[in-house]
Write an enzyme that holds these catalytic residues in place. Structure first.
Site, PDB file in Angstrom:
ATOM      1  N   GLU A 130      -5.910 -16.846   2.848  1.00 14.24           N
ATOM      2  CA  GLU A 130      -6.176 -17.365   4.186  1.00 14.24           C
ATOM      3  C   GLU A 130      -6.942 -18.685   4.051  1.00 14.24           C
ATOM      4  O   GLU A 130      -7.866 -18.749   3.234  1.00 14.24           O
ATOM      5  CB  GLU A 130      -7.004 -16.386   5.018  1.00 14.24           C
ATOM      6  N   MET A 272     -12.482 -10.918   2.685  1.00 16.01           N
ATOM      7  CA  MET A 272     -11.130 -11.180   3.179  1.00 16.01           C
ATOM      8  C   MET A 272     -10.363  -9.877   3.340  1.00 16.01           C
ATOM      9  O   MET A 272     -10.351  -9.032   2.448  1.00 16.01           O
ATOM     10  CB  MET A 272     -10.435 -12.129   2.193  1.00 16.01           C
ATOM     11  N   ASN A 274      -7.278  -8.802   3.232  1.00 13.44           N
ATOM     12  CA  ASN A 274      -5.930  -8.583   2.699  1.00 13.44           C
ATOM     13  C   ASN A 274      -5.504  -7.124   2.858  1.00 13.44           C
ATOM     14  O   ASN A 274      -6.270  -6.214   2.583  1.00 13.44           O
ATOM     15  CB  ASN A 274      -5.897  -8.931   1.208  1.00 13.44           C
ATOM     16  N   HIS A 306     -16.253  -5.175   9.446  1.00 17.84           N
ATOM     17  CA  HIS A 306     -15.444  -6.297   9.937  1.00 17.84           C
ATOM     18  C   HIS A 306     -14.075  -6.326   9.249  1.00 17.84           C
ATOM     19  O   HIS A 306     -13.033  -6.371   9.920  1.00 17.84           O
ATOM     20  CB  HIS A 306     -16.199  -7.611   9.692  1.00 17.84           C
ATOM     21  N   GLU A 307     -14.065  -6.274   7.926  1.00 25.50           N
ATOM     22  CA  GLU A 307     -12.780  -6.357   7.210  1.00 25.50           C
ATOM     23  C   GLU A 307     -11.932  -5.123   7.487  1.00 25.50           C
ATOM     24  O   GLU A 307     -10.719  -5.210   7.636  1.00 25.50           O
ATOM     25  CB  GLU A 307     -12.992  -6.538   5.701  1.00 25.50           C
ATOM     26  N   HIS A 310     -10.265  -5.385  10.833  1.00 20.80           N
ATOM     27  CA  HIS A 310      -9.140  -6.328  10.838  1.00 20.80           C
ATOM     28  C   HIS A 310      -7.804  -5.613  10.610  1.00 20.80           C
ATOM     29  O   HIS A 310      -6.750  -6.152  10.953  1.00 20.80           O
ATOM     30  CB  HIS A 310      -9.312  -7.368   9.735  1.00 20.80           C
ATOM     31  N   GLU A 329     -10.442 -13.084  15.047  1.00 20.19           N
ATOM     32  CA  GLU A 329     -11.841 -13.165  14.621  1.00 20.19           C
ATOM     33  C   GLU A 329     -12.828 -12.843  15.742  1.00 20.19           C
ATOM     34  O   GLU A 329     -13.795 -12.115  15.534  1.00 20.19           O
ATOM     35  CB  GLU A 329     -12.133 -14.544  14.006  1.00 20.19           C
TER      36      GLU A 329
HETATM   37  N1  0A1 Z   1     -10.645 -13.722   7.537  1.00 21.00           N
HETATM   38  C1  0A1 Z   1     -11.877 -13.612   6.825  1.00 21.00           C
HETATM   39  C2  0A1 Z   1     -12.567 -14.881   6.576  1.00 21.00           C
HETATM   40  C3  0A1 Z   1     -12.054 -15.773   5.539  1.00 21.00           C
HETATM   41  C4  0A1 Z   1     -11.468 -16.951   5.899  1.00 21.00           C
HETATM   42  C5  0A1 Z   1     -11.079 -17.879   4.970  1.00 21.00           C
HETATM   43  C6  0A1 Z   1     -11.308 -17.565   3.659  1.00 21.00           C
HETATM   44  O1  0A1 Z   1     -10.983 -18.470   2.692  1.00 21.00           O
HETATM   45  C7  0A1 Z   1     -10.746 -19.749   3.048  1.00 21.00           C
HETATM   46  C8  0A1 Z   1     -11.878 -16.381   3.266  1.00 21.00           C
HETATM   47  C9  0A1 Z   1     -12.238 -15.482   4.224  1.00 21.00           C
HETATM   48  C10 0A1 Z   1     -12.827 -12.837   7.696  1.00 21.00           C
HETATM   49  O2  0A1 Z   1     -12.920 -13.103   8.886  1.00 21.00           O
HETATM   50  O3  0A1 Z   1     -13.525 -11.999   7.182  1.00 21.00           O
HETATM   51 ZN    ZN Z   2     -12.669 -11.856  10.211  1.00 18.31          ZN
END
Ligand code: 0A1
Ligand code: ZN
Length: 885
Positions: A130, A272, A274, A306-307, A310, A329
């Site tokens: 991401e 993150m 994933n 949080h993760e 998601h 987010e």
């Molecule tokens: N989506 C993740 C945050 C995240 C965004 C970008 C990253 O690398 C550029 C890494 C993590 C979250 O909201 O936790």
């Molecule tokens: Zn997030």
């Protein structure tokens, strides 16, 4: 500059993808400097595409292309395609049937210091995709509305990479010659490539399981480097708590049979999400009572939540394009805030969140990079993982929750999940679902997604003794922001309560409400630039408690006498407003002192704050964490936010003057509280023990300012005997920020004790960088040369350079400009190594217009110097150019 003319991407230019990818088969032969990637894509023309152009344009950066084969037998040559620095354009592909494209390329994870794509962290290989990192792994349609099914095979040396992980379920594995092995993973859920992950390395893991509400057993695994295995228990418990909470509150169950978390030491952000394989910054996984503070424990649970959350708000339903980032987010932050509130103290959590919003997001919203939670344009999307998109985004979701109520919100979220599961959607789709489930008109409310800036509410009240009414007149106005000169009034909930002079609740009876419909509090619906609300049947003039729970992300202007604020600090039944009254009381007194300093007048602290704090101390408190927040003064950063022209020195002096006065005059109370709550206990993460540590450590911080031998002894004792990091750090902070004779000794003992624990050493750097001692700048410069400092590790950069520039206004903004020059030097170095981190470090410079002329000129000169850096990255270019515009 790498890209002579960085392109701006606009929301209004969105078009559907010209091609769809149905499935992708990835094959990685892993090596630190030379990883081979073979990607087999099944594609077709998107029937919804309106483009006349039939070329297939795949995104790709820093890739060494080996071969491209169409439909398994047709190897394409450079006549069939065009390679550019950021794409592979295949001139002709089948238009009316599925086709297969097999691309082979090489990447170099070791050279990847930007930590985006596949990179090396210690000896582990891991990915961060991401927002647009997948294009640094292979050529692809790297956009969130392209959602294929992924199968991934990893091949690697058995000793270097005994653990080979990717998304989904492990479906096959085997041995190969030359001490190698392979594993194949299949993810049954379609997903955009930003949710792809792989991890390979010498990892150990703790395992547990969770039984879902429908009775399925999910395996849970947390992978870490061997030496960290004893620091995973809290993260695992947090994961189970989060899984349970999402079932209880949102009815959402986990979908795969396996949930994996990997902790890595080099990571640009927090963590993150994933699919099935979260990758986390070690900071948000590892905790043992002696290495992590209570606040670390709380943040770990919050980020794990949080993760995990998601999985439904982000993965099952994802974003159509990156302008919709707040869709996942904002909603997910709201969910994690509520989770933490339920797990700890709702009152404390709300105050902490609002504090963060008001000190950091409000500054962003008032600065040159202000943008709506759904931006209209960007140059580099990584620059939009902002407090606005995340925290203000969460406030917008919270307002919907307030407007429709908890039950209505659940109906709305159920409908959202039902309508959009498996899709890539927009913020509008979310609001539409909330609207459809609740018979509420959110047309005007949608402006929150499009307008930047923090609205200012002005409140005037008039009590009519004869009519026994209280009339509130509220105006709203939103200041101009870059590209948005004029704003429309917005729809927002303003929660109000009324308090009688004896502290009892005065029922709120709004003029237009039906008889008998009086309440302890009401939610006013603000929709116009100016609105009047009349409360009836009030025999005496009540004290107004407005914007309870911080029901809208706005600035409130209202004349308040200090006596009234002191009254609310003792009597408001709304926990947020009670705390807020204390903050305003202290804020007004400090503001008065700042004016005295600027006008060379003698300083004297208004005794009303001493009496008010004394009254707070004399009450009995169950929630000691909340109690300690009531005794905390607004931060220097928050006070700076309130000033027209920020005067860092006056702010520091005035605030310290009040702290010292409180310490002197309430020292007996603080000493008793310290002694009553001090235990030499190991850190248990239970609210009673946390509260005791919090109140005693705030007392110690006050008392430390007295520079008394007795207190120096207390802090030394607490430092030496501490069995938990909260107590050890709190004592060390008092020692470091005073003239304690053992200051250097304690710092060096701490380093000796913890040198093998990277996260504790981060604290050691941060504490020294944020100290207000006069030698801080010299210390920071020396620490840059310390063998444990590493510009390639984002956690280290944040703990030294970040803490100095963002948490030490007094020294960073030294009038001679040395702090600015230092930061600019580091940003220029980081620009080449890690553009994302470089860009984030800029935040201390972007607010330059808030300072006096001299400082403005000094900061501007540094921004201009950064701008002329050779090969300035898109990330840094965007922030600097917008700051100077
Ligand atoms: N989506 C993740 C945050 C995240 C965004 C970008 C990253 O690398 C550029 C890494 C993590 C979250 O909201 O936790
Ligand atoms: Zn997030």
């Amino acid at each position: 500059m790498r890209d002579a003319n960085p392109q701006t991407i606009y929301l209004n230019d969105y078009t559907v993808p010209d091609y769809l990818i149905h499935s992708v088969d990835l094959n990685f032969t892993l090596a630190e400097e030379n990883t081979k990637v073979i990607s087999r894509l099944t594609l077709s023309r998107n029937p919804a595409s309106k483009s006349g152009d039939t070329a297939l344009v795949l995104a790709g950066e820093n890739l060494t292309l080996i071969s491209v084969i169409l439909n398994d037998d047709n190897e394409l040559t450079d006549q069939h395609y065009l390679q550019t620095p950021d794409s592979l354009i295949i001139h002709e592909v089948p238009q009316h049937r599925n086709f297969v494209l097999t691309i082979e390329n090489i990447i170099n994870p070791k050279a990847n210091t930007a930590l985006e794509g596949l990179y090396l962290s210690n000896s582990m290989l891991c990915t961060q995709c991401e927002a647009e990192g997948f294009r640094k792994i292979t050529y692809f349609l790297d956009r969130p509305d392209v959602m294929p099914q992924f199968t991934t095979t990893l091949i690697g040396d058995k000793d270097r990479y005994p653990v080979l992980l990717s998304n989904g379920n492990k479906i096959a594995q085997g041995e190969l010659p030359d001490n190698r092995h392979w594993v194949t993973w299949e993810d049954p859920f379609n997903k955009p490539c930003y949710l792809f992950a792989l991890v390979a390395g010498q990892l150990d893991c703790i395992e547990d399981s969770f039984i879902t509400q429908s009775g399925r057993t999910i395996s849970l695994q947390i992978f870490v480097e061997k030496q960290d295995l004893d620091k995973c228990a809290h993260a695992m418990q947090s994961l189970k708590n989060a899984m349970h909470w999402d079932e209880q509150v949102y009815g959402r169950e986990y979908d795969l049979d396996l949930y994996m978390i990997v902790a890595v030491g080099h990571f640009n952000m927090g963590a993150m999400e994933n699919k099935g394989l979260n990758v986390f910054n070690t900071k948000f996984v590892l905790a043992r009572p002696d290495t992590a503070t209570d606040s670390d424990y709380e943040h770990i649970e919050g980020v794990i939540g949080h993760e995990y959350f998601h999985n439904w708000t982000g993965n099952r339903i994802t974003c159509r394009d990156w302008f919709q980032l707040s869709l996942k987010e904002g909603f997910t932050v709201f969910r994690d805030q509520e989770f933490t509130g339920d797990r700890t103290s709702k009152a404390v959590k709300r105050i902490e969140d609002v504090n963060n919003l008001r000190t950091r997001q409000f500054a962003e919203d008032a600065g040159p990079l202000a943008h709506p939670i759904r931006p209209h344009a960007y140059i580099e999307i990584n620059n939009f993982y902002t407090l606005t998109v995340y925290e203000k985004g969460a406030e917008v979701v919270r307002m919907i929750h307030t407007l429709v109520g908890a039950e209505g919100f659940r109906k709305g979220s159920d409908l959202y999940f039902e309508r959009h599961d498996g899709q890539a959607v927009t913020c509008d789709d979310f609001v539409n679902a909330m609207e459809a489930a609740n018979a509420i008109d959110l047309t005007q409310f949608r402006l929150w997604y499009a307008q930047a800036g923090t609205p200012v509410l002005t409140v005037q009240q008039a009590y009519d003794a004869e009519a026994q009414t209280l009339t509130l007149t509220i105006t709203q106005q939103c200041p101009p922001t870059p590209g948005q000169a004029v704003k429309e009034p917005m729809h927002m909930p303003v929660t109000v309560g009324l308090i009688n002079k004896d502290g009892s609740i005065a029922p709120c009876k709004l003029q237009d409400l039906e008889r008998g419909n009086e309440r302890d509090e009401v939610i006013l619906q603000l929709t116009q630039a100016e609105q009047t609300f009349i409360f009836e049947d009030l025999k005496e003039q009540p004290v107004l408690s407005i914007l309870r729970g911080f029901s809208a992300p706005v600035k409130l202007i209202m004349e308040r006498r200090l006596e009234e604020l002191a009254f609310l600090l003792s009597h408001d039944s709304d926990t947020f407003n009670r705390w807020e009254a204390g903050q305003q009381l202290a804020g007004q007194i400090i503001a008065g002192l700042i004016a005295d300093i600027q006008n060379n007048r003698p300083l004297q602290v208004n005794p009303i704050i001493i009496t008010a704090f004394k009254q707070v101390i004399e009450q009995s408190w169950d929630d000691l964490s909340y109690f300690s927040l009531l005794l905390s003064l607004p931060s220097e950063t928050y006070l700076a936010e309130q000033m027209q022209v920020v005067d860092v020195e006056a702010i520091h002096t005035a605030r310290e003057f009040v702290l010292l006065a409180l310490a002197e005059q309430l020292q007996e109370q603080f000493k008793t509280l310290y002694q009553d709550n001090h235990r030499e206990e190991s850190g248990v993460f239970d609210s009673g023990a946390i509260g005791r540590r919090r109140i005693k450590n705030i007392c110690l911080a006050y008392l430390g300012r007295l520079e008394q031998a007795q207190i120096q002894q207390w802090s030394q004792q607490q430092f030496d005997a501490a069995k938990n990091m909260t107590d050890q750090m709190a004592a060390l902070a008092v020692i470091v920020n005073s003239s304690h004779p053992a200051r250097q000794q304690c710092l060096s003992n701490f380093y000796q004790q913890w040198q093998t624990e990277a996260l504790v050493i981060d604290k050691w750097f941060a504490l020294q960088a944020s100290s207000h001692n006069p030698d801080t700048f010299t210390t920071v410069q020396a620490l840059m040369q310390h063998p444990a400092f590493d510009l390639k590790n984002p956690n280290r950069v944040r703990s030294l350079i970040g803490a100095f520039s963002q948490a030490n206004p007094l020294h960073f903004h030294a009038a001679n400009g040395q702090g600015y020059q230092f930061l600019a030097d580091q940003i220029i170095a980081l620009n080449t190594l890690n553009p994302q981190v470089a860009s984030r470090m800029l935040s201390a410079l972007t607010t330059w217009r808030r300072y006096d002329q001299g400082r403005q000129a000094l900061i501007k000169a540094q921004l201009e110097r950064i701008m002329t850096t050779e090969d300035v990255s898109k990330d840094v270019y965007e922030v600097v150019s917008k700051s100077l515009a």
